[in-house]
Design a protein around this motif. Structure first.
Motif, PDB file in Angstrom:
ATOM      1  N   SER A 153       0.870  -1.171   0.000  1.00  0.00           N
ATOM      2  CA  SER A 153       0.000   0.000   0.000  1.00  0.00           C
ATOM      3  C   SER A 153       0.905   1.217   0.000  1.00  0.00           C
ATOM      4  CB  SER A 153      -0.907   0.021   1.234  1.00  0.00           C
ATOM      5  OG  SER A 153      -1.760  -1.109   1.250  1.00  0.00           O
ATOM      6  N   ALA A 154       0.547   2.224  -0.762  1.00  0.00           N
ATOM      7  CA  ALA A 154       1.414   3.387  -0.924  1.00  0.00           C
ATOM      8  C   ALA A 154       1.814   3.991   0.425  1.00  0.00           C
ATOM      9  CB  ALA A 154       0.714   4.442  -1.780  1.00  0.00           C
ATOM     10  N   GLY A 155       3.122   4.071   0.636  1.00  0.00           N
ATOM     11  CA  GLY A 155       3.649   4.690   1.847  1.00  0.00           C
ATOM     12  C   GLY A 155       3.616   3.811   3.076  1.00  0.00           C
ATOM     13  N   VAL A 156       3.160   2.570   2.943  1.00  0.00           N
ATOM     14  CA  VAL A 156       3.088   1.639   4.079  1.00  0.00           C
ATOM     15  C   VAL A 156       4.095   0.517   3.831  1.00  0.00           C
ATOM     16  CG1 VAL A 156       1.653   0.062   5.420  1.00  0.00           C
ATOM     17  CG2 VAL A 156       0.662   2.165   4.463  1.00  0.00           C
ATOM     18  N   TYR A 157       5.051   0.338   4.751  1.00  0.00           N
ATOM     19  CA  TYR A 157       6.137  -0.614   4.559  1.00  0.00           C
ATOM     20  C   TYR A 157       5.997  -1.764   5.557  1.00  0.00           C
ATOM     21  CZ  TYR A 157       7.842   3.517   2.168  1.00  0.00           C
ATOM     22  OH  TYR A 157       7.931   4.608   1.353  1.00  0.00           O
ATOM     23  N   THR A 158       5.899  -2.968   5.031  1.00  0.00           N
ATOM     24  CA  THR A 158       5.780  -4.169   5.852  1.00  0.00           C
ATOM     25  C   THR A 158       6.978  -5.060   5.565  1.00  0.00           C
ATOM     26  OG1 THR A 158       3.367  -4.048   5.714  1.00  0.00           O
ATOM     27  CG2 THR A 158       4.327  -6.135   6.443  1.00  0.00           C
ATOM     28  N   TRP A 159       7.762  -5.331   6.574  1.00  0.00           N
ATOM     29  CA  TRP A 159       9.037  -6.015   6.366  1.00  0.00           C
ATOM     30  C   TRP A 159       8.875  -7.512   6.557  1.00  0.00           C
ATOM     31  CZ3 TRP A 159      12.142  -2.819   4.064  1.00  0.00           C
ATOM     32  CH2 TRP A 159      11.923  -1.447   4.258  1.00  0.00           C
ATOM     33  N   ASP A 160       9.520  -8.265   5.714  1.00  0.00           N
ATOM     34  CA  ASP A 160       9.433  -9.724   5.706  1.00  0.00           C
ATOM     35  C   ASP A 160      10.083 -10.296   6.962  1.00  0.00           C
ATOM     36  OD1 ASP A 160       9.397 -12.410   5.167  1.00  0.00           O
ATOM     37  OD2 ASP A 160      10.745 -12.322   3.447  1.00  0.00           O
ATOM     38  N   PRO A 161       9.322 -10.989   7.812  1.00  0.00           N
ATOM     39  CA  PRO A 161       9.915 -11.558   9.025  1.00  0.00           C
ATOM     40  C   PRO A 161      11.054 -12.527   8.733  1.00  0.00           C
ATOM     41  CG  PRO A 161       7.520 -11.657   9.109  1.00  0.00           C
ATOM     42  CD  PRO A 161       7.886 -11.260   7.719  1.00  0.00           C
ATOM     43  N   ALA A 162      10.943 -13.280   7.626  1.00  0.00           N
ATOM     44  CA  ALA A 162      12.005 -14.240   7.294  1.00  0.00           C
ATOM     45  C   ALA A 162      13.303 -13.510   6.983  1.00  0.00           C
ATOM     46  CB  ALA A 162      11.589 -15.098   6.104  1.00  0.00           C
TER      47      ALA A 162
END
Length: 318
Positions: free
Chosen positions: A133-142
Protein backbone atom coordinates in the motif's frame (compact mmCIF):
# COMPACT_ATOMS: atom_id res chain seq x y z
CA UNK A 1 25.89 -45.79 -1.52
CA UNK A 2 24.27 -43.22 0.76
CA UNK A 3 26.18 -40.25 2.14
CA UNK A 4 24.71 -39.60 5.57
CA UNK A 5 26.55 -36.35 6.29
CA UNK A 6 25.79 -33.14 4.30
CA UNK A 7 26.43 -33.36 0.57
CA UNK A 8 28.94 -30.53 0.85
CA UNK A 9 31.05 -30.04 3.96
CA UNK A 10 32.88 -26.80 4.78
CA UNK A 11 35.78 -27.26 7.12
CA UNK A 12 38.15 -24.85 8.83
CA UNK A 13 40.92 -27.44 8.55
CA UNK A 14 41.55 -30.75 6.84
CA UNK A 15 41.12 -34.15 8.40
CA UNK A 16 37.37 -34.21 9.11
CA UNK A 17 35.09 -37.14 8.38
CA UNK A 18 32.12 -38.22 6.27
CA UNK A 19 29.65 -40.93 7.26
CA UNK A 20 28.44 -43.35 4.57
CA UNK A 21 26.40 -46.51 4.30
CA UNK A 22 25.92 -49.03 1.49
CA UNK A 23 24.24 -52.26 0.53
CA UNK A 24 27.73 -53.40 -0.43
CA UNK A 25 30.17 -54.51 2.25
CA UNK A 26 32.91 -52.07 1.24
CA UNK A 27 33.04 -48.47 0.05
CA UNK A 28 36.20 -47.24 -1.66
CA UNK A 29 36.87 -43.51 -1.82
CA UNK A 30 39.25 -41.05 -3.42
CA UNK A 31 39.54 -37.27 -3.12
CA UNK A 32 40.95 -34.85 -5.70
CA UNK A 33 41.57 -31.11 -5.92
CA UNK A 34 40.19 -28.73 -8.57
CA UNK A 35 42.85 -29.84 -11.03
CA UNK A 36 41.94 -33.49 -10.64
CA UNK A 37 45.09 -34.31 -8.64
CA UNK A 38 44.36 -37.04 -6.12
CA UNK A 39 44.95 -35.94 -2.53
CA UNK A 40 43.86 -39.09 -0.72
CA UNK A 41 42.11 -42.46 -0.99
CA UNK A 42 41.05 -45.42 1.10
CA UNK A 43 38.21 -47.81 1.90
CA UNK A 44 35.80 -48.45 4.76
CA UNK A 45 33.75 -51.48 5.73
CA UNK A 46 29.98 -51.03 5.56
CA UNK A 47 29.24 -54.71 6.20
CA UNK A 48 27.74 -53.99 9.63
CA UNK A 49 26.13 -50.59 9.01
CA UNK A 50 27.23 -46.96 8.54
CA UNK A 51 30.95 -46.31 8.44
CA UNK A 52 33.06 -43.19 8.86
CA UNK A 53 35.77 -42.28 6.38
CA UNK A 54 38.38 -39.74 7.44
CA UNK A 55 39.04 -37.09 4.82
CA UNK A 56 42.66 -36.29 4.00
CA UNK A 57 44.32 -33.44 5.86
CA UNK A 58 44.72 -30.89 3.06
CA UNK A 59 45.13 -27.16 2.68
CA UNK A 60 42.48 -24.60 1.78
CA UNK A 61 40.59 -25.38 -1.41
CA UNK A 62 37.61 -27.10 -3.03
CA UNK A 63 37.77 -30.89 -3.34
CA UNK A 64 35.80 -33.67 -5.04
CA UNK A 65 35.02 -36.90 -3.22
CA UNK A 66 34.32 -40.02 -5.33
CA UNK A 67 32.90 -43.20 -3.80
CA UNK A 68 32.63 -46.66 -5.37
CA UNK A 69 31.83 -50.24 -4.35
CA UNK A 70 33.09 -53.55 -5.71
CA UNK A 71 29.57 -54.13 -7.09
CA UNK A 72 29.81 -51.10 -9.41
CA UNK A 73 27.84 -48.49 -7.45
CA UNK A 74 29.18 -44.96 -7.21
CA UNK A 75 28.43 -41.62 -5.52
CA UNK A 76 30.00 -38.18 -5.49
CA UNK A 77 30.26 -35.37 -3.01
CA UNK A 78 32.45 -32.35 -2.35
CA UNK A 79 34.14 -30.66 0.57
CA UNK A 80 35.88 -27.34 1.10
CA UNK A 81 38.64 -26.30 3.44
CA UNK A 82 38.86 -22.61 4.35
CA UNK A 83 41.88 -20.94 5.88
CA UNK A 84 41.45 -20.22 9.57
CA UNK A 85 43.03 -16.81 9.05
CA UNK A 86 39.90 -15.65 7.19
CA UNK A 87 37.52 -16.54 10.00
CA UNK A 88 36.65 -13.82 12.52
CA UNK A 89 39.81 -11.89 11.72
CA UNK A 90 38.93 -8.19 11.83
CA UNK A 91 42.52 -7.18 11.02
CA UNK A 92 42.43 -8.86 7.61
CA UNK A 93 39.68 -7.89 5.15
CA UNK A 94 37.72 -10.90 3.99
CA UNK A 95 36.93 -10.84 0.25
CA UNK A 96 34.48 -13.75 0.18
CA UNK A 97 30.70 -13.71 0.15
CA UNK A 98 27.68 -15.29 -1.50
CA UNK A 99 23.94 -14.86 -2.16
CA UNK A 100 20.93 -16.34 -0.39
CA UNK A 101 17.13 -16.33 -0.43
CA UNK A 102 15.95 -15.70 3.14
CA UNK A 103 12.64 -17.51 2.74
CA UNK A 104 14.38 -20.84 2.10
CA UNK A 105 17.30 -20.48 4.53
CA UNK A 106 17.59 -21.60 8.15
CA UNK A 107 19.34 -20.09 11.20
CA UNK A 108 21.82 -22.97 11.10
CA UNK A 109 22.82 -21.94 7.56
CA UNK A 110 23.38 -18.36 8.67
CA UNK A 111 25.76 -19.43 11.41
CA UNK A 112 27.50 -21.91 9.10
CA UNK A 113 28.10 -19.10 6.59
CA UNK A 114 30.07 -17.17 9.19
CA UNK A 115 31.85 -20.27 10.50
CA UNK A 116 32.79 -21.14 6.92
CA UNK A 117 34.69 -17.89 6.54
CA UNK A 118 32.29 -15.87 4.37
CA UNK A 119 32.14 -12.16 5.23
CA UNK A 120 29.09 -10.96 3.31
CA UNK A 121 25.78 -12.22 1.97
CA UNK A 122 23.46 -10.61 -0.62
CA UNK A 123 19.75 -10.77 0.17
CA UNK A 124 16.87 -9.41 -1.92
CA UNK A 125 14.47 -7.11 -0.07
CA UNK A 126 11.99 -6.64 -2.89
CA UNK A 127 10.07 -3.40 -3.14
CA UNK A 128 6.74 -4.91 -4.23
CA UNK A 129 6.73 -7.21 -1.19
CA UNK A 130 7.58 -4.42 1.24
CA UNK A 131 5.25 -1.66 0.00
CA UNK A 132 1.87 -3.17 -0.88
CA UNK A 133 0.00 0.00 0.00
CA UNK A 134 1.41 3.39 -0.92
CA UNK A 135 3.65 4.69 1.85
CA UNK A 136 3.09 1.64 4.08
CA UNK A 137 6.14 -0.61 4.56
CA UNK A 138 5.78 -4.17 5.85
CA UNK A 139 9.04 -6.01 6.37
CA UNK A 140 9.43 -9.72 5.71
CA UNK A 141 9.91 -11.56 9.02
CA UNK A 142 12.01 -14.24 7.29
CA UNK A 143 14.41 -11.64 5.89
CA UNK A 144 14.57 -9.79 9.21
CA UNK A 145 15.31 -13.00 11.09
CA UNK A 146 17.98 -14.08 8.62
CA UNK A 147 19.67 -10.66 8.62
CA UNK A 148 19.76 -10.79 12.41
CA UNK A 149 21.33 -14.25 12.37
CA UNK A 150 23.89 -13.21 9.77
CA UNK A 151 24.89 -10.17 11.81
CA UNK A 152 25.13 -12.38 14.88
CA UNK A 153 27.42 -14.75 13.00
CA UNK A 154 29.79 -11.99 11.91
CA UNK A 155 28.47 -11.84 8.34
CA UNK A 156 27.53 -8.48 6.79
CA UNK A 157 24.30 -8.60 4.77
CA UNK A 158 24.09 -6.72 1.46
CA UNK A 159 20.44 -5.78 0.99
CA UNK A 160 19.47 -5.58 -2.70
CA UNK A 161 16.85 -2.85 -3.21
CA UNK A 162 14.75 -3.57 -6.27
CA UNK A 163 13.11 -3.75 -8.63
CA UNK A 164 9.64 -2.42 -9.38
CA UNK A 165 6.26 -1.96 -7.73
CA UNK A 166 2.80 -2.24 -9.34
CA UNK A 167 1.78 0.88 -7.40
CA UNK A 168 4.12 3.01 -9.51
CA UNK A 169 4.96 3.44 -13.20
CA UNK A 170 2.65 0.63 -14.22
CA UNK A 171 4.78 -1.94 -12.43
CA UNK A 172 7.87 -1.19 -14.49
CA UNK A 173 11.28 -0.11 -13.19
CA UNK A 174 10.66 3.44 -11.90
CA UNK A 175 11.42 6.22 -14.34
CA UNK A 176 8.90 9.00 -13.67
CA UNK A 177 9.50 11.62 -10.94
CA UNK A 178 6.75 10.05 -8.84
CA UNK A 179 8.10 6.52 -9.26
CA UNK A 180 11.69 7.54 -8.55
CA UNK A 181 10.59 9.47 -5.45
CA UNK A 182 8.66 6.43 -4.21
CA UNK A 183 11.70 4.21 -4.78
CA UNK A 184 13.86 6.66 -2.79
CA UNK A 185 11.31 6.64 0.03
CA UNK A 186 11.39 2.83 0.08
CA UNK A 187 15.22 2.94 0.18
CA UNK A 188 15.10 5.38 3.12
CA UNK A 189 12.59 3.17 4.92
CA UNK A 190 14.89 0.16 4.44
CA UNK A 191 17.80 2.12 5.89
CA UNK A 192 15.72 3.20 8.87
CA UNK A 193 14.62 -0.39 9.40
CA UNK A 194 17.98 -2.16 9.06
CA UNK A 195 20.40 0.62 10.06
CA UNK A 196 24.14 0.65 9.42
CA UNK A 197 24.61 -3.08 10.00
CA UNK A 198 23.86 -3.86 6.36
CA UNK A 199 24.95 -2.44 2.99
CA UNK A 200 22.37 -1.20 0.47
CA UNK A 201 22.77 -2.33 -3.15
CA UNK A 202 20.63 0.00 -5.25
CA UNK A 203 19.09 -2.19 -7.96
CA UNK A 204 20.91 -5.07 -9.65
CA UNK A 205 22.40 -5.02 -13.16
CA UNK A 206 20.42 -1.97 -14.24
CA UNK A 207 22.25 -2.05 -17.58
CA UNK A 208 20.75 -5.46 -18.43
CA UNK A 209 17.31 -5.49 -20.07
CA UNK A 210 16.43 -8.77 -18.37
CA UNK A 211 16.27 -7.08 -14.96
CA UNK A 212 15.31 -3.56 -16.06
CA UNK A 213 12.20 -2.63 -18.06
CA UNK A 214 12.31 1.10 -17.32
CA UNK A 215 10.62 3.38 -19.84
CA UNK A 216 13.77 5.50 -19.57
CA UNK A 217 15.97 2.63 -20.73
CA UNK A 218 19.05 0.85 -19.39
CA UNK A 219 21.56 3.68 -19.77
CA UNK A 220 23.86 5.03 -17.09
CA UNK A 221 22.00 8.35 -17.28
CA UNK A 222 18.75 6.59 -16.36
CA UNK A 223 20.45 4.75 -13.50
CA UNK A 224 21.90 7.98 -12.09
CA UNK A 225 18.39 9.45 -12.08
CA UNK A 226 17.34 6.50 -9.89
CA UNK A 227 20.34 6.05 -7.60
CA UNK A 228 21.09 9.68 -6.79
CA UNK A 229 17.86 10.36 -4.85
CA UNK A 230 17.91 6.84 -3.38
CA UNK A 231 21.49 7.22 -2.13
CA UNK A 232 20.72 10.66 -0.71
CA UNK A 233 17.67 9.26 1.06
CA UNK A 234 19.64 6.35 2.54
CA UNK A 235 22.43 8.61 3.79
CA UNK A 236 19.92 11.11 5.19
CA UNK A 237 18.17 8.34 7.11
CA UNK A 238 21.37 6.59 8.28
CA UNK A 239 24.54 8.66 7.67
CA UNK A 240 26.80 5.68 8.43
CA UNK A 241 25.07 3.41 5.91
CA UNK A 242 27.01 2.21 2.86
CA UNK A 243 25.43 2.44 -0.59
CA UNK A 244 26.54 -0.14 -3.19
CA UNK A 245 26.31 0.39 -6.95
CA UNK A 246 26.05 0.38 -9.87
CA UNK A 247 26.31 -3.44 -9.73
CA UNK A 248 26.64 -3.48 -13.48
CA UNK A 249 26.43 -6.78 -15.35
CA UNK A 250 28.20 -8.04 -18.43
CA UNK A 251 31.83 -7.57 -17.44
CA UNK A 252 33.98 -10.15 -19.16
CA UNK A 253 37.28 -9.87 -20.95
CA UNK A 254 35.36 -9.82 -24.25
CA UNK A 255 33.24 -6.87 -23.21
CA UNK A 256 36.26 -4.80 -22.22
CA UNK A 257 37.99 -5.65 -25.48
CA UNK A 258 36.13 -5.91 -28.76
CA UNK A 259 32.63 -5.05 -27.47
CA UNK A 260 33.13 -2.75 -24.48
CA UNK A 261 29.43 -2.08 -23.76
CA UNK A 262 29.59 -2.57 -19.98
CA UNK A 263 32.93 -0.80 -19.72
CA UNK A 264 31.53 2.18 -21.64
CA UNK A 265 28.42 2.13 -19.43
CA UNK A 266 30.57 2.28 -16.30
CA UNK A 267 32.67 5.09 -17.74
CA UNK A 268 29.52 7.10 -18.42
CA UNK A 269 28.33 6.44 -14.85
CA UNK A 270 31.63 7.78 -13.52
CA UNK A 271 31.50 10.75 -15.90
CA UNK A 272 28.12 11.62 -14.37
CA UNK A 273 29.66 11.71 -10.88
CA UNK A 274 28.85 8.12 -9.94
CA UNK A 275 31.49 7.91 -7.23
CA UNK A 276 29.66 10.59 -5.25
CA UNK A 277 26.56 8.38 -5.06
CA UNK A 278 28.11 5.10 -3.92
CA UNK A 279 30.33 4.04 -1.06
CA UNK A 280 31.18 0.71 -2.71
CA UNK A 281 31.71 0.41 -6.47
CA UNK A 282 30.29 -2.94 -7.59
CA UNK A 283 30.50 -4.87 -10.86
CA UNK A 284 29.51 -8.39 -11.86
CA UNK A 285 32.53 -9.80 -13.65
CA UNK A 286 31.07 -13.13 -14.69
CA UNK A 287 33.25 -15.33 -16.82
CA UNK A 288 30.61 -15.84 -19.51
CA UNK A 289 30.98 -16.28 -22.38
CA UNK A 290 33.98 -18.39 -21.50
CA UNK A 291 37.09 -16.93 -23.08
CA UNK A 292 39.71 -18.82 -21.13
CA UNK A 293 40.65 -19.57 -17.52
CA UNK A 294 38.42 -17.55 -15.16
CA UNK A 295 41.39 -16.34 -13.13
CA UNK A 296 42.95 -14.51 -16.06
CA UNK A 297 39.58 -13.18 -17.20
CA UNK A 298 38.80 -11.71 -13.78
CA UNK A 299 42.27 -10.20 -13.48
CA UNK A 300 41.82 -8.42 -16.80
CA UNK A 301 38.43 -7.03 -15.81
CA UNK A 302 39.46 -5.88 -12.34
CA UNK A 303 42.64 -4.26 -13.61
CA UNK A 304 40.69 -2.35 -16.26
CA UNK A 305 38.00 -1.19 -13.83
CA UNK A 306 40.56 -0.06 -11.25
CA UNK A 307 42.45 1.87 -13.90
CA UNK A 308 39.23 3.51 -15.04
CA UNK A 309 38.09 4.44 -11.51
CA UNK A 310 41.51 5.85 -10.64
CA UNK A 311 40.90 8.69 -13.10
CA UNK A 312 37.99 10.08 -11.06
CA UNK A 313 37.85 11.90 -7.76
CA UNK A 314 35.74 10.86 -4.82
CA UNK A 315 36.80 7.26 -4.49
CA UNK A 316 39.70 4.86 -4.08
CA UNK A 317 40.71 1.55 -5.67
CA UNK A 318 40.71 -0.37 -2.37
Amino acid sequence: ITILSPTHTILSSGGAWVQVTSTASTVNWSAADLNGVQVGSGSVSTAFGPATLVLPSVGPGFYALHLTTPTGASADSTFSVVANSWINNSAKPNPFGSNMHPWTATPAEAYAIGAGGLASMRIDVRWELVEKSAGVYTWDPAADTMIGYLNGGGVRPVVVLGYANPLYDGGATPSTPAGIAAFAAYAAAAAQHYGANVDYDVFNEYNVAGTNNSACGTTADCYVALIQPAANAIHAAVPAARVVGPTVGGFTQDWIGATPDSYAWLKRFLDLGGLSFVDVLAIHNYTWPVVGPPEGNNDTVITAVRALAAGYTGGSTT
